[in-house]
Design a protein around this motif. Structure first.
Motif, PDB file in Angstrom:
ATOM      1  N   LEU A 270      32.583  -0.216  15.174  1.00  0.00           N
ATOM      2  CA  LEU A 270      33.291   0.933  15.845  1.00  0.00           C
ATOM      3  C   LEU A 270      34.893   0.457  15.910  1.00  0.00           C
ATOM      4  CD1 LEU A 270      30.874   1.445  18.705  1.00  0.00           C
ATOM      5  CD2 LEU A 270      31.196   2.700  16.760  1.00  0.00           C
ATOM      6  N   ASP A 271      35.553   1.123  15.438  1.00  0.00           N
ATOM      7  CA  ASP A 271      36.854   0.731  15.536  1.00  0.00           C
ATOM      8  C   ASP A 271      38.013   1.743  16.232  1.00  0.00           C
ATOM      9  OD1 ASP A 271      39.813  -0.138  14.855  1.00  0.00           O
ATOM     10  OD2 ASP A 271      39.650   0.673  12.936  1.00  0.00           O
ATOM     11  N   PHE A 272      38.054   1.531  17.623  1.00  0.00           N
ATOM     12  CA  PHE A 272      39.009   2.500  18.419  1.00  0.00           C
ATOM     13  C   PHE A 272      40.190   2.609  18.170  1.00  0.00           C
ATOM     14  CE2 PHE A 272      34.916   1.791  20.569  1.00  0.00           C
ATOM     15  CZ  PHE A 272      34.530   3.015  20.986  1.00  0.00           C
TER      16      PHE A 272
ATOM     17  N   ALA B 165      41.380   2.969  15.466  1.00  0.00           N
ATOM     18  CA  ALA B 165      41.855   3.918  14.271  1.00  0.00           C
ATOM     19  C   ALA B 165      41.960   5.096  14.803  1.00  0.00           C
ATOM     20  CB  ALA B 165      40.661   4.028  13.327  1.00  0.00           C
ATOM     21  N   ALA B 166      41.222   5.786  15.983  1.00  0.00           N
ATOM     22  CA  ALA B 166      41.161   6.841  16.495  1.00  0.00           C
ATOM     23  C   ALA B 166      42.247   7.012  17.797  1.00  0.00           C
ATOM     24  CB  ALA B 166      39.922   7.212  17.104  1.00  0.00           C
TER      25      ALA B 166
ATOM     26  N   GLY C  58      44.971   9.786  15.483  1.00  0.00           N
ATOM     27  CA  GLY C  58      43.686  10.530  15.304  1.00  0.00           C
ATOM     28  C   GLY C  58      43.535  11.633  16.711  1.00  0.00           C
ATOM     29  N   VAL C  59      43.731  10.894  17.642  1.00  0.00           N
ATOM     30  CA  VAL C  59      43.714  11.835  19.195  1.00  0.00           C
ATOM     31  C   VAL C  59      44.831  12.721  18.953  1.00  0.00           C
ATOM     32  CG1 VAL C  59      44.088  11.527  21.654  1.00  0.00           C
ATOM     33  CG2 VAL C  59      42.765   9.841  20.478  1.00  0.00           C
TER      34      VAL C  59
ATOM     35  N   VAL D 170      46.120  14.381  16.499  1.00  0.00           N
ATOM     36  CA  VAL D 170      45.815  15.284  15.489  1.00  0.00           C
ATOM     37  C   VAL D 170      44.664  16.196  16.260  1.00  0.00           C
ATOM     38  CG1 VAL D 170      44.288  15.783  13.393  1.00  0.00           C
ATOM     39  CG2 VAL D 170      46.138  14.123  13.442  1.00  0.00           C
ATOM     40  N   ALA D 171      43.882  15.672  16.912  1.00  0.00           N
ATOM     41  CA  ALA D 171      42.638  16.324  17.590  1.00  0.00           C
ATOM     42  C   ALA D 171      43.243  17.325  18.622  1.00  0.00           C
ATOM     43  CB  ALA D 171      41.538  15.332  18.280  1.00  0.00           C
TER      44      ALA D 171
ATOM     45  N   VAL E 154      46.215  18.285  19.268  1.00  0.00           N
ATOM     46  CA  VAL E 154      47.171  19.261  18.700  1.00  0.00           C
ATOM     47  C   VAL E 154      46.509  20.298  17.940  1.00  0.00           C
ATOM     48  CG1 VAL E 154      49.537  19.637  17.137  1.00  0.00           C
ATOM     49  CG2 VAL E 154      49.443  17.829  18.459  1.00  0.00           C
ATOM     50  N   GLY E 155      45.634  19.867  17.175  1.00  0.00           N
ATOM     51  CA  GLY E 155      44.721  20.891  16.290  1.00  0.00           C
ATOM     52  C   GLY E 155      44.079  21.763  17.167  1.00  0.00           C
ATOM     53  N   TRP E 156      43.445  21.218  18.514  1.00  0.00           N
ATOM     54  CA  TRP E 156      42.603  22.228  19.178  1.00  0.00           C
ATOM     55  C   TRP E 156      43.552  23.261  20.009  1.00  0.00           C
ATOM     56  CZ3 TRP E 156      40.123  21.450  24.528  1.00  0.00           C
ATOM     57  CH2 TRP E 156      39.174  22.298  24.659  1.00  0.00           C
TER      58      TRP E 156
ATOM     59  N   ILE F 132      46.492  24.377  18.792  1.00  0.00           N
ATOM     60  CA  ILE F 132      46.849  25.392  17.717  1.00  0.00           C
ATOM     61  C   ILE F 132      45.847  26.404  17.480  1.00  0.00           C
ATOM     62  CG2 ILE F 132      47.572  25.900  15.328  1.00  0.00           C
ATOM     63  CD1 ILE F 132      48.904  23.039  15.247  1.00  0.00           C
ATOM     64  N   VAL F 133      44.587  26.269  17.608  1.00  0.00           N
ATOM     65  CA  VAL F 133      43.535  27.140  17.556  1.00  0.00           C
ATOM     66  C   VAL F 133      43.454  27.693  18.799  1.00  0.00           C
ATOM     67  CG1 VAL F 133      40.809  27.214  17.329  1.00  0.00           C
ATOM     68  CG2 VAL F 133      42.107  25.358  16.161  1.00  0.00           C
TER      69      VAL F 133
ATOM     70  N   PHE G 217      36.870  18.712  16.833  1.00  0.00           N
ATOM     71  CA  PHE G 217      37.823  17.796  17.031  1.00  0.00           C
ATOM     72  C   PHE G 217      37.358  16.546  17.517  1.00  0.00           C
ATOM     73  CE2 PHE G 217      40.113  21.896  16.648  1.00  0.00           C
ATOM     74  CZ  PHE G 217      41.021  21.527  15.363  1.00  0.00           C
TER      75      PHE G 217
ATOM     76  N   PHE H 290      35.559  14.593  15.063  1.00  0.00           N
ATOM     77  CA  PHE H 290      36.708  14.015  13.924  1.00  0.00           C
ATOM     78  C   PHE H 290      37.108  12.801  14.745  1.00  0.00           C
ATOM     79  CE2 PHE H 290      41.125  13.431  13.915  1.00  0.00           C
ATOM     80  CZ  PHE H 290      41.600  13.159  12.428  1.00  0.00           C
ATOM     81  N   ILE H 291      37.303  12.699  15.952  1.00  0.00           N
ATOM     82  CA  ILE H 291      37.792  11.371  16.766  1.00  0.00           C
ATOM     83  C   ILE H 291      36.514  10.418  16.397  1.00  0.00           C
ATOM     84  CG2 ILE H 291      38.336  10.353  18.961  1.00  0.00           C
ATOM     85  CD1 ILE H 291      39.665  12.666  19.770  1.00  0.00           C
TER      86      ILE H 291
ATOM     87  N   LEU I  62      36.312   8.756  12.944  1.00  0.00           N
ATOM     88  CA  LEU I  62      37.524   7.972  12.800  1.00  0.00           C
ATOM     89  C   LEU I  62      37.063   6.731  13.279  1.00  0.00           C
ATOM     90  CD1 LEU I  62      40.603   9.640  13.605  1.00  0.00           C
ATOM     91  CD2 LEU I  62      39.909   8.804  11.315  1.00  0.00           C
ATOM     92  N   VAL I  63      36.719   6.482  14.724  1.00  0.00           N
ATOM     93  CA  VAL I  63      35.975   5.307  15.362  1.00  0.00           C
ATOM     94  C   VAL I  63      34.980   4.933  14.482  1.00  0.00           C
ATOM     95  CG1 VAL I  63      34.811   4.766  17.568  1.00  0.00           C
ATOM     96  CG2 VAL I  63      36.527   6.280  17.703  1.00  0.00           C
TER      97      VAL I  63
ATOM     98  N   VAL J 214      40.698  28.687  11.216  1.00  0.00           N
ATOM     99  CA  VAL J 214      42.093  28.018  11.596  1.00  0.00           C
ATOM    100  C   VAL J 214      42.033  26.454  11.589  1.00  0.00           C
ATOM    101  CG1 VAL J 214      43.769  28.410  13.326  1.00  0.00           C
ATOM    102  CG2 VAL J 214      42.683  30.658  12.461  1.00  0.00           C
TER     103      VAL J 214
ATOM    104  N   VAL K 243      44.168  23.761   9.977  1.00  0.00           N
ATOM    105  CA  VAL K 243      45.088  22.899  10.705  1.00  0.00           C
ATOM    106  C   VAL K 243      44.619  21.504  10.221  1.00  0.00           C
ATOM    107  CG1 VAL K 243      45.367  21.665  13.026  1.00  0.00           C
ATOM    108  CG2 VAL K 243      45.267  24.295  13.022  1.00  0.00           C
TER     109      VAL K 243
ATOM    110  N   PHE L 284      47.211  18.755   8.056  1.00  0.00           N
ATOM    111  CA  PHE L 284      47.608  17.399   9.079  1.00  0.00           C
ATOM    112  C   PHE L 284      46.957  16.195   7.988  1.00  0.00           C
ATOM    113  CE2 PHE L 284      47.503  19.120  13.307  1.00  0.00           C
ATOM    114  CZ  PHE L 284      48.908  18.803  13.679  1.00  0.00           C
TER     115      PHE L 284
END
Lengths: 124, 500
Positions: A10-12, A14-15, A19-20, A22-23, A25-27, A29-30, B244, B247-248, B251-252, B490, B494, B498
């Motif tokens: 587990l590599d926290f 990285a997120a 990662g956070v 993008v998640a 901002v992405g949400w 935007i949706v 999303f 996605f996190i 990554l973890v 969408v 996005v 990204f």
């Protein structure tokens, strides 16, 4: 399976960074896109019915015209449609009740006439 | 007696010498039939670590020529028998002369040991090598069982049969074992260049099929329920939280950002979108992502109800919603045009999907292109679904598909789906806090925000009827359901902008 799980650590970190971001901002935007659609499509009926609303106001100046006055519920229009369909569908049942018997005469056709048969001599 | 023994011993020794020295006999043995060797160490494909056993044959001719039939190539040359050694001189100058020797009834060439067989038997061995039996692995059998299970689910329980039958059968096709070795292309498998399956798979790899499917979806979707009650669109956005958060999570777990994005989109519960995004961000993971997305879409009736029961109270499940108003033709025509302009301007990366979705819908709603709309929603989408299903299924070739990564993708996909369902349900409950009177919504419809058209809406209807047999939620659930399609497209756009 256990060995497989063991291989992936587990590599926290990285997120944690991009990662956070993008998640989130992405949400957002949706959300923003669909919220924009909500706003536009809440206003569009008001624009479409602007003239109707104006006419109704002119007819009865004191009346307060609400959205509910202008909108017909889907099930109401379905019921009206069904009633109209049944009405037009059953119209053929209303007959004149006059029964007539008409003799059909066949018109003459040389198609099967014997005088044109093969046994007749040509040029006779 | 002692003398007799000595005579017999001397005779045997002499006989042996004579036999060994008899060159004609050696030549007769050498040129009779074919010499067959089976050895390990052949790579299945160029970038694979897996090795397999393959046959190699040598045929010695009387005219002192020989043919060595290796896995990939045929070598020719001349042979000479000098003393006990057979010298093989290859016509190909790159290969050095090899020396062969007899070892009882076997022939030893370098490290390889060849056994002598008749020509017919050697042909049979060759045929056997090309059948599925010697090439089958446990992985192939497991995958065939999974394919059969998909077909069983589709036929027995009617779970998304239009998808699971082609995918299930595709899995079986993709896992028929055949002769594979690096540098040798039979043009059979989906990953072999030039094969028919490879050409059909091109549409998946390049993301061609998903927009065509979206065209069909647009031409068959009625957005009336969404236009009549636009606020329900927000539920489609809320449910995308699954994408999303997963996605996190990915990554973890150590996936690369692009791969994590492609895995997260499984939570959008939209097969074409998942394939589209995976083809752009993680082409190496298309197979598992597509299979996971379609499997979970088919399993919506199993995955969603427990979370609906867990999060929505009995009282909330009984809420009756105001019937949707009838929508004018003008509004229906405006929706695809305005919808495209608004969504594609903000997320142009999703243009292939959104463009085709709204275009299909305009074909339907304009009412003047009935023929085109009919083709898009029937023949076209059927053809593309067949091609997509069968190739996605066939892409699950065991040696490529059965990896630890695939297991993680399946796990994360399930998690993504669950989070998306819960996100939609909880947001619907939150909306009710602000809504009053008969504007309140039945929170069950939040679960339909996960796209999966129309299955999740059907599940909502089913669960609503369980609580109150006269409360029909299908029409209301279709609103978040179709907005989920837009929302997941969408979200894909996005993530694409990204991470690409």
């Amino acid at each position: 399976m256990i060995s497989v799980i063991g291989k992936i650590g587990l590599d926290f970190s990285a997120a944690a960074g991009s990662g956070v971001t993008v998640a989130i901002v992405g949400w957002l935007i949706v959300f923003a896109v669909l919220t924009l659609l909500v706003i536009v499509f809440t206003q569009i009926p008001k624009l479409i019915y602007y003239n109707t609303r104006k006419k109704l106001r002119q007819q009865n100046k004191q009346a307060v015209v609400t959205d509910d006055d202008l909108h017909i519920a889907g099930d109401v229009s379905a019921a009206i449609s069904m009633a109209l369909y049944m009405f037009f569908d059953e119209m053929h049942d209303e007959e004149s009740n006059v029964i007539t018997i008409k003799r059909v005469r066949k018109t003459y056709s040389p198609w099967s006439s014997k005088i044109y048969g093969l046994r007749t001599w040509p040029g006779k | 007696m002692k003398k007799l023994c000595l005579i017999i011993f001397a005779f045997v020794i002499l006989l042996g010498n004579f036999a060994h020295a008899n060159t004609d006999d050696d030549i007769a043995v050498l040129t009779k039939g074919k010499w067959v060797n089976k050895s390990d160490g052949y790579k299945v494909r160029e970038n694979s670590d897996k090795t397999v056993e393959r046959y190699k044959t040598i045929e010695f001719n009387i005219d002192h020529t020989f043919v060595m039939d290796s896995v990939k190539l045929k070598y020719t040359g001349e042979w000479r028998l000098i003393d006990d050694n057979i010298y093989l001189e290859f016509n190909d100058s790159d290969i050095k002369t090899k020396i062969a020797q007899f070892d009882n009834d076997k022939l030893v060439v370098g490290k390889d040991i060849y056994k002598g067989y008749s020509g017919a038997f050697a042909g049979l061995i060759n045929f056997y090598e090309f059948t599925g039996i010697p090439n089958a692995t446990l992985g192939h059998i497991i995958m065939v069982i999974i394919g059969l299970f998909f077909i069983f689910l589709a036929i027995r329980y009617n779970y998304e049969p239009l998808l699971l039958i082609p995918i299930g059968f595709g899995i079986i096709i993709g896992n028929i074992p055949f002769y594979q070795v690096a540098g040798f292309n039979l043009q059979l498998g989906i990953y072999e260049e030039g094969s028919v399956m490879s050409y059909l798979y091109f549409g998946v790899r390049q993301g061609i099929y998903p927009p065509l499917i979206f065209l069909g979806i647009g031409a068959m979707t009625d957005f009336s329920s969404l236009i009549s009650n636009p606020k329900l669109m927000i539920l489609g956005a809320a449910a995308q939280v699954g994408i999303f958060l997963t996605f996190i999570g990915a990554l973890v777990l150590g996936f690369a950002p692009a791969e994590a994005g492609a895995i997260g989109i499984i939570g959008g519960a939209d097969g074409p979108t998942a394939i589209f995004l995976a083809s752009k961000l993680a082409p190496n993971l298309i197979g598992p992502i597509a299979i996971a997305a379609y499997s979970y879409m088919a399993l919506v009736p199993i995955i969603q109800p427990p979370f609906m029961k867990l999060l929505i109270t009995k009282k909330e499940r009984l809420i009756r919603m105001k019937p949707p108003r009838s929508v004018s033709k003008l509004e229906k025509i405006m929706f695809p045009i305005v919808g495209l302009l608004l969504t594609a301007y903000i997320s142009p990366s999703a243009l292939p999907l959104l463009g085709m979705l709204f275009f299909g819908n305009l074909l339907k709603e304009s009412t003047v292109t009935k023929r085109l709309a009919d083709t898009a929603r029937t023949s076209l989408i059927d053809i593309v679904t067949i091609l997509l299903g069968i190739t996605v299924g066939a892409s699950t070739q065991a040696d490529i598909f059965l990896t630890p990564q695939s297991l993680w993708i399946f796990g994360l996909g399930a998690l993504s789906f669950i989070i998306a369902t819960c996100g939609g349900l909880l947001f619907a409950k939150l909306m009710n806090v602000f809504l009053k009177g008969d504007n309140k919504i039945n929170p069950l419809i939040g679960a339909a925000g996960v796209s999966a058209v129309p299955d999740s809406a059907r599940v909502v209807q089913h669960e609503g009827l369980k609580a109150d047999p006269t409360n029909h939620l299908l029409m209301h659930a279709m609103a978040p359901n179709v907005s989920g399609v837009i929302g997941s497209a969408v979200a894909a756009g996005v993530l694409l902008s990204f991470l690409m």
